[in-house]
Design a protein around this motif. Structure first.
Motif, short mmCIF file in Angstrom:
data_model
loop_
_atom_site.label_atom_id
_atom_site.label_comp_id
_atom_site.label_asym_id
_atom_site.label_seq_id
_atom_site.Cartn_x
_atom_site.Cartn_y
_atom_site.Cartn_z
N ILE A 1 0.85 -1.20 0.00
CA ILE A 1 0.00 0.00 0.00
C ILE A 1 0.88 1.24 0.00
O ILE A 1 0.65 2.19 -0.76
CB ILE A 1 -0.97 -0.01 1.19
N LEU A 2 1.91 1.23 0.84
CA LEU A 2 2.84 2.37 0.91
C LEU A 2 3.58 2.54 -0.42
O LEU A 2 3.80 3.67 -0.87
CB LEU A 2 3.83 2.16 2.06
N ASP A 3 3.94 1.43 -1.07
CA ASP A 3 4.56 1.51 -2.40
C ASP A 3 3.66 2.27 -3.37
O ASP A 3 4.11 3.15 -4.10
CB ASP A 3 4.78 0.10 -2.98
N PHE A 4 2.37 1.92 -3.37
CA PHE A 4 1.44 2.55 -4.32
C PHE A 4 1.14 4.00 -3.96
O PHE A 4 0.97 4.83 -4.85
CB PHE A 4 0.16 1.72 -4.45
N VAL A 5 1.10 4.32 -2.66
CA VAL A 5 0.88 5.72 -2.26
C VAL A 5 2.08 6.57 -2.71
O VAL A 5 1.91 7.64 -3.32
CB VAL A 5 0.67 5.83 -0.73
N LEU A 6 3.28 6.09 -2.43
CA LEU A 6 4.48 6.82 -2.85
C LEU A 6 4.58 6.87 -4.38
O LEU A 6 4.98 7.90 -4.94
CB LEU A 6 5.74 6.19 -2.26
N ALA A 7 4.20 5.80 -5.03
CA ALA A 7 4.21 5.80 -6.50
C ALA A 7 3.27 6.86 -7.03
O ALA A 7 3.60 7.58 -7.97
CB ALA A 7 3.81 4.41 -7.03
N GLY A 8 2.10 6.99 -6.41
CA GLY A 8 1.15 8.03 -6.84
C GLY A 8 1.71 9.42 -6.64
O GLY A 8 1.57 10.29 -7.53
N ILE A 9 2.36 9.64 -5.51
CA ILE A 9 2.95 10.95 -5.23
C ILE A 9 4.03 11.28 -6.25
O ILE A 9 4.05 12.37 -6.83
CB ILE A 9 3.52 11.00 -3.79
N PHE A 10 4.93 10.32 -6.47
CA PHE A 10 6.06 10.59 -7.36
C PHE A 10 5.65 10.61 -8.83
O PHE A 10 6.25 11.34 -9.62
CB PHE A 10 7.20 9.59 -7.13
N TYR B 1 2.77 11.72 -9.91
CA TYR B 1 2.12 13.03 -10.05
C TYR B 1 3.18 14.13 -10.15
O TYR B 1 3.14 14.96 -11.07
CB TYR B 1 1.19 13.27 -8.86
N ALA B 2 4.13 14.10 -9.22
CA ALA B 2 5.18 15.13 -9.22
C ALA B 2 6.04 15.03 -10.48
O ALA B 2 6.37 16.05 -11.10
CB ALA B 2 6.05 14.98 -7.98
N GLY B 3 6.40 13.82 -10.86
CA GLY B 3 7.24 13.65 -12.05
C GLY B 3 6.54 14.08 -13.33
O GLY B 3 7.13 14.72 -14.19
N ALA B 4 5.25 13.73 -13.43
CA ALA B 4 4.50 14.10 -14.64
C ALA B 4 4.35 15.61 -14.75
O ALA B 4 4.50 16.18 -15.83
CB ALA B 4 3.14 13.43 -14.63
N LEU C 1 13.50 10.30 -14.42
CA LEU C 1 14.12 9.39 -13.44
C LEU C 1 13.11 9.04 -12.35
O LEU C 1 13.00 7.87 -11.95
CB LEU C 1 15.38 10.04 -12.84
N GLU C 2 12.37 10.04 -11.86
CA GLU C 2 11.33 9.78 -10.87
C GLU C 2 10.29 8.80 -11.41
O GLU C 2 9.88 7.87 -10.71
CB GLU C 2 10.61 11.08 -10.49
N ILE C 3 9.86 9.02 -12.63
CA ILE C 3 8.83 8.16 -13.22
C ILE C 3 9.35 6.72 -13.37
O ILE C 3 8.63 5.76 -13.07
CB ILE C 3 8.35 8.75 -14.56
N TYR D 1 14.06 -2.77 -7.26
CA TYR D 1 13.34 -2.12 -6.16
C TYR D 1 14.27 -1.32 -5.25
O TYR D 1 14.01 -0.17 -4.94
CB TYR D 1 12.57 -3.18 -5.37
N ARG D 2 15.34 -1.96 -4.82
CA ARG D 2 16.27 -1.27 -3.91
C ARG D 2 16.90 -0.05 -4.57
O ARG D 2 17.08 0.98 -3.94
CB ARG D 2 17.34 -2.25 -3.43
N GLY D 3 17.21 -0.15 -5.84
CA GLY D 3 17.76 0.99 -6.57
C GLY D 3 16.76 2.13 -6.67
O GLY D 3 17.10 3.30 -6.50
N ALA D 4 15.49 1.78 -6.96
CA ALA D 4 14.44 2.80 -7.04
C ALA D 4 14.27 3.50 -5.70
O ALA D 4 14.18 4.73 -5.63
CB ALA D 4 13.13 2.18 -7.51
N LEU D 5 14.22 2.72 -4.63
CA LEU D 5 14.11 3.32 -3.30
C LEU D 5 15.30 4.21 -2.98
O LEU D 5 15.15 5.30 -2.42
CB LEU D 5 13.98 2.23 -2.22
#
Length: 166
Positions: free
Chosen positions: A32-41, A43-46, A80-82, A94-98
């Protein structure tokens, strides 16, 4: 075959420790936290990818980097964020993305603090016009909340890897 069934029987009678049972709950919460952060990033990246000139201007307002570097970062960082978001969602690298997302939020938080200390009145550019009128404490709280979430995922991932390797 008989030996496998007796092992299965012994395993099924074992009471799991609470930390192992909570691992399943944490797995769901971390997704769930992955998807919340994905949504934030995402949105910001786009927002930044669709208006790189404004983002370059926002980066230049920090007065840390020369204009050509700000322009290069404005075209590079949103993508890069996207791509890091794709790593979070699909668990690919995953670890690299984090690590990249954590480093970027730390750098921008430190740059914002440095700008505030130098008396610069800037907009962070993180969320386009939505964050334009945020106060410094609101901006700092948002960045720190994102940082805490990223670190929680990073340490949970490291812990899960440690449990598997034992």
């Amino acid at each position: 075959m008989k030996q496998i069934s007796s092992i299965e029987h012994r395993i099924s009678n074992i009471e799991l420790p609470s930390d192992v049972r909570s691992l399943g709950v944490w797995r769901v919460l971390s997704r769930i936290l992955d998807f919340v952060l994905a949504g934030i990033f995402i949105y910001a990246g786009a927002l930044k990818a669709f208006d790189p000139v404004q983002f370059a201007s926002d980066i230049a307002n920090y007065k840390i980097l020369p204009w050509p570097v700000s322009v290069a970062l404005a075209f590079y960082l949103p993508w890069l964020e996207i791509f890091c978001v794709l790593g979070l969602v699909f668990r690919f690298l995953y670890r690299g993305a984090l690590s990249i997302l954590t480093a970027s939020i730390v750098v921008f938080t430190l740059a914002t603090i440095a700008a505030k200390v130098r008396g610069l009145d800037i907009t962070c550019g993180c969320f386009g016009h939505a964050s334009q009128h945020w106060s410094f404490p609101a901006h700092l709280a948002t960045n720190l909340a994102i940082l805490v979430a990223l670190l929680a995922l990073f340490f949970a991932y490291a812990r899960k890897r440690g449990i598997r390797q034992q």
